[in-house]
Design a protein around this motif. Structure first.
Motif, short mmCIF file in Angstrom:
data_model
loop_
_atom_site.label_atom_id
_atom_site.label_comp_id
_atom_site.label_asym_id
_atom_site.label_seq_id
_atom_site.Cartn_x
_atom_site.Cartn_y
_atom_site.Cartn_z
N HIS A 37 0.84 -1.20 0.00
CA HIS A 37 0.00 0.00 0.00
C HIS A 37 0.88 1.25 0.00
CE1 HIS A 37 -3.09 2.80 0.73
NE2 HIS A 37 -3.85 2.11 1.59
N ALA A 41 1.19 4.24 -2.91
CA ALA A 41 0.92 5.64 -2.56
C ALA A 41 2.13 6.52 -2.86
CB ALA A 41 0.53 5.74 -1.09
N GLY A 45 2.18 9.51 -5.54
CA GLY A 45 2.51 10.86 -5.08
C GLY A 45 3.64 11.47 -5.87
N LYS A 48 2.32 12.52 -9.28
CA LYS A 48 1.54 13.77 -9.19
C LYS A 48 2.46 14.97 -9.03
CE LYS A 48 -1.75 12.99 -6.08
NZ LYS A 48 -3.02 13.33 -5.39
N ASP A 60 -3.38 4.68 -7.90
CA ASP A 60 -4.39 4.83 -6.86
C ASP A 60 -5.52 3.82 -7.05
OD1 ASP A 60 -3.22 6.92 -5.37
OD2 ASP A 60 -3.93 8.41 -6.81
N ILE A 72 -7.39 5.24 3.73
CA ILE A 72 -6.32 6.06 3.16
C ILE A 72 -6.28 5.89 1.63
CG2 ILE A 72 -3.84 6.49 3.12
CD1 ILE A 72 -5.20 7.37 5.68
N ALA A 73 -6.49 4.64 1.17
CA ALA A 73 -6.49 4.41 -0.27
C ALA A 73 -7.61 5.20 -0.95
CB ALA A 73 -6.64 2.92 -0.56
N HIS A 75 -8.96 7.98 0.25
CA HIS A 75 -8.55 9.39 0.32
C HIS A 75 -7.60 9.72 -0.84
CE1 HIS A 75 -6.84 13.15 2.03
NE2 HIS A 75 -5.74 12.69 1.48
N ASN A 76 -6.59 8.88 -1.05
CA ASN A 76 -5.62 9.14 -2.12
C ASN A 76 -6.30 9.17 -3.48
OD1 ASN A 76 -3.60 9.24 -0.21
ND2 ASN A 76 -2.89 7.15 -0.58
N ALA A 79 -8.19 12.44 -3.83
CA ALA A 79 -7.31 13.58 -4.07
C ALA A 79 -6.86 13.63 -5.53
CB ALA A 79 -6.11 13.50 -3.14
N THR A 80 -6.52 12.48 -6.10
CA THR A 80 -6.08 12.47 -7.49
C THR A 80 -7.23 12.77 -8.43
OG1 THR A 80 -4.36 10.85 -6.94
CG2 THR A 80 -4.92 11.09 -9.26
N THR A 107 -8.81 15.02 4.49
CA THR A 107 -9.88 14.44 3.69
C THR A 107 -11.06 15.39 3.58
OG1 THR A 107 -9.18 12.28 4.51
CG2 THR A 107 -11.28 12.37 3.35
#
Length: 500
Positions: A37, A41, A45, A48, A60, A72-73, A75-76, A79-80, A107
């Motif tokens: 994981h 990430a 990151g 990006k 992601d 968290i996955a 959330h990521n 965000a993307t 978040t």
């Protein structure tokens, strides 16, 4: 291999601005069939940070497929998706993270941005406030909420209260003070902004961001002695800082010292050879000094071009396509005021990446511009100047937004520091204004936004019309001649950067 150590190295590289090296480093962590994981990430990151958002999304999504119960996955992923302008999907991904127990301020911030991009401003304001309840001093979230309030309601006092609350919650003063000064200036009170930053530079001496911010406002107000004082103080703090070099050059130009300005900018460009802001100011200094660099950087006939868009497939005429495109864009223009930190005045601007829209007309637009973009890159060719040496004959969209100007609206002269090729596409134009002798509503090039000695007027103009796409180097100064007719102007703008 120690994965944790490699990820820390990648984070250090990104902090140093070496995103490409971080991508290469983290690529080795995701080559196995079952990457962790954290590895997924980290690689997403790094991609990006390098501006490769579409590629980041794939990792992601892979994380979601393998770790679907990880908040968290989700959330990521949110965000993307938000970075890509896919607001509706980002909203759903945030809500999934919440159902899995995530309640982090970050978040809520991603959720707020996605809701705002989706046009749900009431819920966006609620989400921003939820983020600040969990991290009250976050200057980025506070600034975004203040700007949402200003754009939506034009309420300077309410927006200012958000920034003050973040300060009292322990937020770092410099970015909050700069946001407040920017708000005051956007609201038409530059004297209040200048007084605020003058006090700030006295209370927090040696902060480069405050000194250069104060210098900018002083320059716009033509308070040249104040601007020079701020720049000299900044130079005493760090004479080698990129921002100090740029503002030193701007003050030199204002005081009639173009040779000194150009020398300073050449030294800075040796360290930052692709910096569009430095090239924009170098062109200005070269023009004032009579240096041939200006003609190299601002060959308007070769570097600026207008392309009339072909009718996209699925529409019987260009007029009908532009009508549908205009309807889609107007739904997004729900703001009463311009953003505080952008160049337009008396209008509104969308703030998310428009190329991620799922509207058929907007999607068709980004397909339709591919041909003229590639035609323009082929026309430019390759060469040794700062524009052509980066030409790979391929591109990706770095940013894309829409602007709607009301009567009296205009863009302050500006350039696009994050781009390589920039654009203006005209959906609706103020037709009566365009025919006036003083070129109202036209796009102009070459006029800097600050006073110079000698004064510099525009060097090139292009007449807009519906369906016309104007392409130009991102470092070129450009703005809109204000128009006074009872009409509006609706555009899409985007930045493209080299790919490959």
């Amino acid at each position: 291999m120690n994965e944790a150590a490699e990820i820390r190295r990648a984070e250090t590289l990104m902090a140093q601005g070496k995103a490409g090296e971080a991508v290469a480093l983290t690529a080795g962590l995701v080559v196995s069939r079952t990457p962790s994981h954290l590895a997924l990430a980290a690689h997403a990151g790094a991609l990006k940070a390098a501006g490769r958002r579409e590629e980041a999304l794939a990792f992601d999504v892979q994380a979601i497929e393998r770790f679907a119960s990880s908040p968290i996955a989700w959330h990521n992923l949110a965000a993307t998706l938000g970075d890509l302008g896919r607001a509706g999907e980002a909203v759903k991904a945030c809500e999934k993270a919440f159902t899995l127990g995530l309640d982090a301020s970050q978040t809520w911030g991603v959720y707020a941005r996605a809701l705002q991009a989706a046009g749900d401003h009431e819920r966006a304001e609620y989400a921003y406030r939820q983020s600040l309840m969990r991290a009250g001093g976050d200057p980025a979230v506070a600034s975004e909420l203040a700007d949402l309030i200003w754009m939506g309601r034009g309420d300077v006092a309410a927006a200012e209260t958000v920034l003050d609350s973040a300060f009292h919650a322990g937020g770092p003063p410099p970015p909050l003070l700069l946001a407040k000064a920017t708000l005051f200036e956007a609201a038409g009170d530059p004297s209040r902004a200048a007084a605020l930053l003058e006090a700030a530079t006295q209370q927090i001496p040696g902060d480069l961001s405050l000194l250069t911010g104060a210098a900018q406002i002083a320059l716009r107000m033509e308070r040249l002695e104040d601007a020079q004082r701020y720049v000299e103080a900044a130079r005493a703090v760090d004479p080698n800082a990129r921002s100090v070099a740029q503002h030193s050059a701007i003050v030199d130009l204002a005081l009639g010292r173009p040779d000194e300005a150009l020398a300073t900018l050449r030294m800075a460009l040796a360290r930052y050879p692709d910096d569009q802001s430095l090239w924009g100011w170098a062109a200005t200094a070269a023009r004032a000094a009579g240096d041939p660099l200006y003609d190299q950087l601002c060959d308007y006939e070769a570097m600026v071009a207008a392309y009339d868009l072909e009718t996209p497939e699925g529409w019987p005429s260009l007029d009908m396509f532009l009508g549908d495109l205009g309807k889609a864009l107007k739904i997004l223009h729900r703001y009463a005021q311009h953003p505080s930190n952008q160049s337009l005045r008396h209008g509104s601007q969308t703030l998310h990446l428009l190329s991620g829209s799922d509207d058929p007309a907007v999607r068709a637009f980004f397909q339709a511009i591919d041909a003229p973009l590639r035609q323009h890159m082929a026309k430019l060719g390759r060469g040794e100047d700062p524009l052509r040496r980066r030409n790979t004959l391929d591109y990706r969209i770095q940013g894309a937004w829409s602007v709607r100007l009301r009567p009296g609206g205009f863009h302050r002269d500006h350039f696009h520091p994050e781009g390589w090729l920039s654009s203006a596409f005209y959906v609706e134009t103020p037709d009566a204004a365009l025919e006036m002798h003083d070129r109202q509503g036209w796009i102009r090039f070459g006029k800097p936004p600050f006073v110079t000695r000698p004064p510099m007027e525009p060097d090139h103009y292009v007449k807009p019309k519906p369906g016309r796409l104007v392409l130009f180097p991102s470092y070129m100064w450009h703005g809109t001649v204000p128009f006074t007719t009872d009409e509006s102007r609706l555009t899409i703008a985007f930045d493209a950067v080299p790919k490959g």
